[in-house]
Design a protein around this motif. Structure first.
Motif, PDB file in Angstrom:
ATOM      1  N   ALA A  67      18.949 -24.631  82.807  1.00 36.76           N
ATOM      2  CA  ALA A  67      19.034 -26.039  83.214  1.00 36.76           C
ATOM      3  C   ALA A  67      19.228 -26.969  82.026  1.00 36.76           C
ATOM      4  CB  ALA A  67      17.775 -26.436  83.981  1.00 36.76           C
ATOM      5  N   VAL A  68      19.112 -26.432  80.799  1.00 40.59           N
ATOM      6  CA  VAL A  68      19.172 -27.264  79.594  1.00 40.59           C
ATOM      7  C   VAL A  68      20.143 -26.630  78.597  1.00 40.59           C
ATOM      8  CG1 VAL A  68      17.870 -28.314  77.719  1.00 40.59           C
ATOM      9  CG2 VAL A  68      16.763 -27.931  79.945  1.00 40.59           C
ATOM     10  N   ARG A  69      21.120 -27.384  78.141  1.00 43.98           N
ATOM     11  CA  ARG A  69      22.077 -26.867  77.168  1.00 43.98           C
ATOM     12  C   ARG A  69      21.435 -26.890  75.782  1.00 43.98           C
ATOM     13  NH1 ARG A  69      27.356 -25.704  76.363  1.00 43.98           N
ATOM     14  NH2 ARG A  69      28.151 -26.183  74.294  1.00 43.98           N
ATOM     15  N   TYR A  70      20.766 -25.794  75.439  1.00 41.54           N
ATOM     16  CA  TYR A  70      20.028 -25.721  74.180  1.00 41.54           C
ATOM     17  C   TYR A  70      19.701 -24.249  73.939  1.00 41.54           C
ATOM     18  CZ  TYR A  70      16.828 -27.372  70.513  1.00 41.54           C
ATOM     19  OH  TYR A  70      16.218 -27.654  69.304  1.00 41.54           O
ATOM     20  N   ILE A  71      19.603 -23.876  72.669  1.00 38.14           N
ATOM     21  CA  ILE A  71      19.199 -22.519  72.314  1.00 38.14           C
ATOM     22  C   ILE A  71      18.274 -22.556  71.113  1.00 38.14           C
ATOM     23  CG2 ILE A  71      21.214 -22.117  70.804  1.00 38.14           C
ATOM     24  CD1 ILE A  71      21.170 -19.182  71.842  1.00 38.14           C
ATOM     25  N   THR A  72      17.249 -21.734  71.172  1.00 38.99           N
ATOM     26  CA  THR A  72      16.387 -21.479  70.019  1.00 38.99           C
ATOM     27  C   THR A  72      16.537 -19.999  69.690  1.00 38.99           C
ATOM     28  OG1 THR A  72      14.811 -23.168  70.706  1.00 38.99           O
ATOM     29  CG2 THR A  72      14.040 -21.541  69.122  1.00 38.99           C
ATOM     30  N   GLY A  73      16.838 -19.678  68.440  1.00 40.88           N
ATOM     31  CA  GLY A  73      17.142 -18.293  68.134  1.00 40.88           C
ATOM     32  C   GLY A  73      16.562 -17.774  66.836  1.00 40.88           C
ATOM     33  N   LYS A  74      16.383 -16.466  66.832  1.00 45.60           N
ATOM     34  CA  LYS A  74      16.083 -15.713  65.614  1.00 45.60           C
ATOM     35  C   LYS A  74      17.005 -14.494  65.634  1.00 45.60           C
ATOM     36  CE  LYS A  74      12.592 -12.742  63.421  1.00 45.60           C
ATOM     37  NZ  LYS A  74      11.260 -12.103  63.585  1.00 45.60           N
ATOM     38  N   VAL A  75      17.887 -14.415  64.660  1.00 47.38           N
ATOM     39  CA  VAL A  75      18.807 -13.282  64.568  1.00 47.38           C
ATOM     40  C   VAL A  75      18.523 -12.526  63.283  1.00 47.38           C
ATOM     41  CG1 VAL A  75      21.217 -12.582  64.294  1.00 47.38           C
ATOM     42  CG2 VAL A  75      20.613 -14.340  65.969  1.00 47.38           C
ATOM     43  N   THR A  76      18.191 -11.250  63.436  1.00 46.16           N
ATOM     44  CA  THR A  76      17.944 -10.381  62.284  1.00 46.16           C
ATOM     45  C   THR A  76      19.147  -9.467  62.106  1.00 46.16           C
ATOM     46  OG1 THR A  76      15.560 -10.428  62.651  1.00 46.16           O
ATOM     47  CG2 THR A  76      16.427  -8.637  61.291  1.00 46.16           C
ATOM     48  N   ALA A  77      19.745  -9.523  60.939  1.00 49.53           N
ATOM     49  CA  ALA A  77      20.931  -8.721  60.646  1.00 49.53           C
ATOM     50  C   ALA A  77      20.604  -7.690  59.574  1.00 49.53           C
ATOM     51  CB  ALA A  77      22.070  -9.612  60.176  1.00 49.53           C
ATOM     52  N   TYR A  78      20.847  -6.421  59.859  1.00 46.58           N
ATOM     53  CA  TYR A  78      20.770  -5.361  58.864  1.00 46.58           C
ATOM     54  C   TYR A  78      22.187  -5.129  58.343  1.00 46.58           C
ATOM     55  CZ  TYR A  78      15.951  -4.160  60.068  1.00 46.58           C
ATOM     56  OH  TYR A  78      14.591  -4.192  60.254  1.00 46.58           O
ATOM     57  N   PHE A  79      22.325  -4.975  57.054  1.00 46.30           N
ATOM     58  CA  PHE A  79      23.649  -4.910  56.448  1.00 46.30           C
ATOM     59  C   PHE A  79      23.614  -4.063  55.183  1.00 46.30           C
ATOM     60  CE2 PHE A  79      21.349  -8.478  54.722  1.00 46.30           C
ATOM     61  CZ  PHE A  79      21.587  -8.412  53.356  1.00 46.30           C
ATOM     62  N   VAL A  80      24.802  -3.657  54.750  1.00 42.63           N
ATOM     63  CA  VAL A  80      24.975  -2.955  53.475  1.00 42.63           C
ATOM     64  C   VAL A  80      26.016  -3.728  52.678  1.00 42.63           C
ATOM     65  CG1 VAL A  80      25.802  -0.855  52.347  1.00 42.63           C
ATOM     66  CG2 VAL A  80      24.371  -0.685  54.390  1.00 42.63           C
ATOM     67  N   VAL A  81      25.666  -4.105  51.450  1.00 45.94           N
ATOM     68  CA  VAL A  81      26.652  -4.785  50.608  1.00 45.94           C
ATOM     69  C   VAL A  81      27.572  -3.737  49.993  1.00 45.94           C
ATOM     70  CG1 VAL A  81      25.224  -6.811  50.126  1.00 45.94           C
ATOM     71  CG2 VAL A  81      25.066  -4.807  48.639  1.00 45.94           C
ATOM     72  N   ASN A  82      28.855  -4.076  49.868  1.00 41.62           N
ATOM     73  CA  ASN A  82      29.811  -3.116  49.321  1.00 41.62           C
ATOM     74  C   ASN A  82      30.065  -3.304  47.831  1.00 41.62           C
ATOM     75  OD1 ASN A  82      31.649  -5.362  49.293  1.00 41.62           O
ATOM     76  ND2 ASN A  82      32.094  -4.936  51.461  1.00 41.62           N
TER      77      ASN A  82
END
Length: 645
Positions: A67-82
């Motif tokens: 009903a409300v155009r809104y987002i609260t988020g936590k995004v955890t990204a695992y990655f490898v640097v090249n």
């Protein structure tokens, strides 16, 4: 993705017993919606993430209320640097506020400007090191195109969904937004009002009430590589029902999230997509996400979107369902690596949907193919390869990227035969260098050539890179009661291609009999002699519409026999078989002999002539490479030719 430029959510849902009456109009609507949804997303700045790292895993935790155009988020990204790195950059629109970025619970310095989120590490990370960061953010997502993050309603009930293709993911979550990196796996946790259900990729793990039972956390787990634009969620008062289909020894689940008011329609029509699933699974390879599920999630946008394992769909139209299902193989498992080659997604989905409908409704095949060919040939030029990737109208051309792309596959089936063609597609799907990654047209060509043993460079030069189509002129004459002589010429609609090499089906008929012969047309003005078995009065060019061609003409002629005799040998150099075309003889028969360089007879046969003509096929697989001498003995003279294998 398949789009219809109609206010679908205002129309009653329906069940099709027959395919759409006008497939061209449907495809044009698809392309129009695709184009409009991408227009604001095609800017070069749509991807600003850095290339110094490879994403391995996302854990996405989102809190939303439809009903409300809104987002609260936590995004955890695992990655490898090249390479040794002190920072990485993700894509995230400035409309969203980044509160903090953490690494192992320590705060990191970051910069969020120009829709790019640069994260500065406390020290250098060595190449090949697996690490992770968590990004906390919130806000009202941007509204690009038709929107990548939508708040709407159905039957007075709020609904929220995502639709991110191609670059809309950054509107509502931080990620690598390009078409060059896939996370190996994904977990999605959606916190939402307890009255609703939430759908996403993969398999549902749990639904847990929190905050005194006022909210619910829905957890979805996906363990296949996935591009960021295929990550999705939707929340409303969904009704959920389950089906399944046996794919080999696997009872694969099908799960549908639909609006309560559409339940009966979805339940009645979902079995149709299970039939399509079995058809595609058997012809192009195992369903790519067979360890999880396939799903439909109803949303209010005018068409469908092939989110991985979780297609969003406006209504259970049979052709639409087949199109989006085909994308699970062509677009999701293997994704085009460039907009130049969008046909690898959309041409395949269009063709496989047509294949599905032709299999189920064969009576409609010719009419639908004819409409598609008429659309493709409505203009004289245009290549399947996108020659201007900055022009969204060009990328999403229904005539070229969708219909002509689909017809390249029809013509390849005609060249290779269905068995070999689908064998090649199975190998393409199974290629470890491509599976769950990205592909370009030469990757597909390689598999087609390996399966068929044919060199197809000419085909892709003419039909993928080249423009236009051929128009055939067939001049034919009846030599005897069973044999015809065919002179096949062509003109082309665009100067980029001087000649189109194709197998051309010709149907000879009279009032009671008919026979289709296929002539492998390799040069202009080529002459063929074929035994059709009866006296014909008519010939039709490509009557089943396997080819892209237009304005064909035929003419029955009487060819005078000069009596001088003629011998045409093709090809030369040859492999096998060797074709010898005999014409303009006065003899009833001639003898054809082939000698090797030692003078040994490799082939000898008395060839009966019909009105002075015949065609001899000489199998030569076992012959060694080298120079041979071919002689034709007639009553009047001996014809001698040198041939090379």
């Amino acid at each position: 993705m398949k789009k219809f430029f109609i206010a679908s959510i205002l129309l009653p849902f329906y069940s099709l017993a027959q395919p759409p009456a006008d497939v061209v109009a449907t495809t044009q609507q698809i392309a129009l919606m695709e184009k409009q949804s991408h227009e604001r997303l095609m800017a070069p700045s749509a991807v600003l993430s850095s290339s110094n790292f490879d994403v391995k895993y996302y854990r996405c935790e989102w809190k939303v209320d439809p009903a409300v155009r809104y987002i609260t988020g936590k995004v955890t990204a695992y990655f490898v640097v090249n390479a040794a790195s002190t920072s990485i950059t993700l894509d995230l629109m400035n409309d969203l506020q980044t509160d903090s970025v953490k690494q192992r619970n320590g705060q990191l310095v970051f910069s969020h400007t120009n829709n790019a989120l640069q994260i500065i590490f406390s020290g250098s990370i060595a190449a090949g090191t697996l690490d992770s960061i968590s990004i906390y953010y919130k806000g009202v997502p941007a509204n690009t195109g038709f929107g990548s993050f939508i708040k709407d309603s159905h039957a007075s009930t709020p609904v929220m969904w995502s639709l991110s293709e191609p670059y809309g993911s950054r509107d509502w979550w931080p990620c690598k937004n390009g078409m060059d990196d896939k996370a190996d796996s994904l977990d999605v946790y959606i916190t939402h009002p307890a009255a609703y259900k939430a759908a996403s990729n993969g398999l549902l793990q749990s639904e847990t009430l929190v905050n005194g039972g006022t909210e619910k956390v829905t957890w979805w787990k996906h363990r296949y590589p996935i591009a960021s634009y295929l990550v999705c969620f939707a929340v409303t008062n969904y009704t959920v029902f389950n089906n399944s289909v046996m794919l080999g020894t696997t009872n694969m689940p099908m799960q549908t999230y639909c609006y309560p008011e559409a339940l009966a329609t979805f339940q009645a029509n979902t079995p149709k997509v299970l039939e399509s699933m079995l058809l595609f699974h058997n012809h192009v390879g195992p369903y790519p996400f067979i360890k999880e599920k396939y799903g439909h999630v109803q949303f209010g946008w005018g068409g469908g979107m092939e989110h991985q394992t979780s297609t969003f769909i406006v209504s259970p139209d049979e052709s639409l369902m087949a199109h989006e299902l085909a994308h699970q193989w062509f677009g999701d498992k293997i994704t085009c690596a460039s907009w130049e080659e969008i046909w690898l997604n959309e041409g395949f989905a269009t063709h496989m949907a047509a294949f599905n409908m032709e299999t189920k409704y064969p009576a409609n095949t010719i009419a639908n193919r004819r409409n598609l060919v008429n659309n493709i040939t409505s203009q004289p030029g245009g290549s399947v390869r996108v020659d201007d990737t900055t022009n969204v109208n060009r990328i999403f051309s229904g005539r070229l990227s969708y219909n002509k792309g689909a017809y390249l596959l029809y013509m390849l089936r005609a060249i290779m035969g269905d068995s070999t063609f689908f064998k090649a597609l199975r190998a393409y799907q199974a290629d470890p260098a491509l599976a769950y990654g990205f592909a370009r047209t030469p990757d597909l060509q390689r598999h087609l050539e390996q399966a068929s043993g044919k060199s197809l460079g000419y085909f892709f030069d003419q039909w993928y890179r080249g423009e236009g189509y051929p128009s055939y002129r067939v001049e034919w004459s009846q030599l005897t009661g069973s044999t015809v002589r065919i002179n096949l010429t062509q003109t082309t609609s665009h100067p980029s291609v001087a000649f189109f090499q194709l197998p051309v089906p010709l149907k000879f008929k009279n009032s009671t009999q008919e026979k289709t012969v296929v002539v492998d047309n390799k040069f202009n003005g080529e002459i063929f002699i074929k035994d059709i078995g009866f006296l014909a009065d008519t010939v039709l060019v490509d009557p089943e519409y396997w080819l892209v061609t237009k304005n064909n003409t035929t003419q029955k002629t009487v060819v005078p026999n000069t009596g001088l005799g003629g011998v045409d040998i093709r090809p030369n150099p040859f492999t096998s078989p060797l074709t010898v075309l005999l014409h303009d003889f006065t003899d009833a028969a001639v003898t054809v002999v082939v000698y090797n360089k030692l003078g040994q007879v490799m082939y000898k046969k008395l060839i009966t002539l019909f009105n002075g003509s015949a065609e001899a096929k000489i199998e030569s697989v076992a012959w060694a490479k080298g120079v041979y001498t071919l002689k034709v003995f007639s009553a009047a003279k001996v014809f001698t030719s040198q041939i090379l294998k």
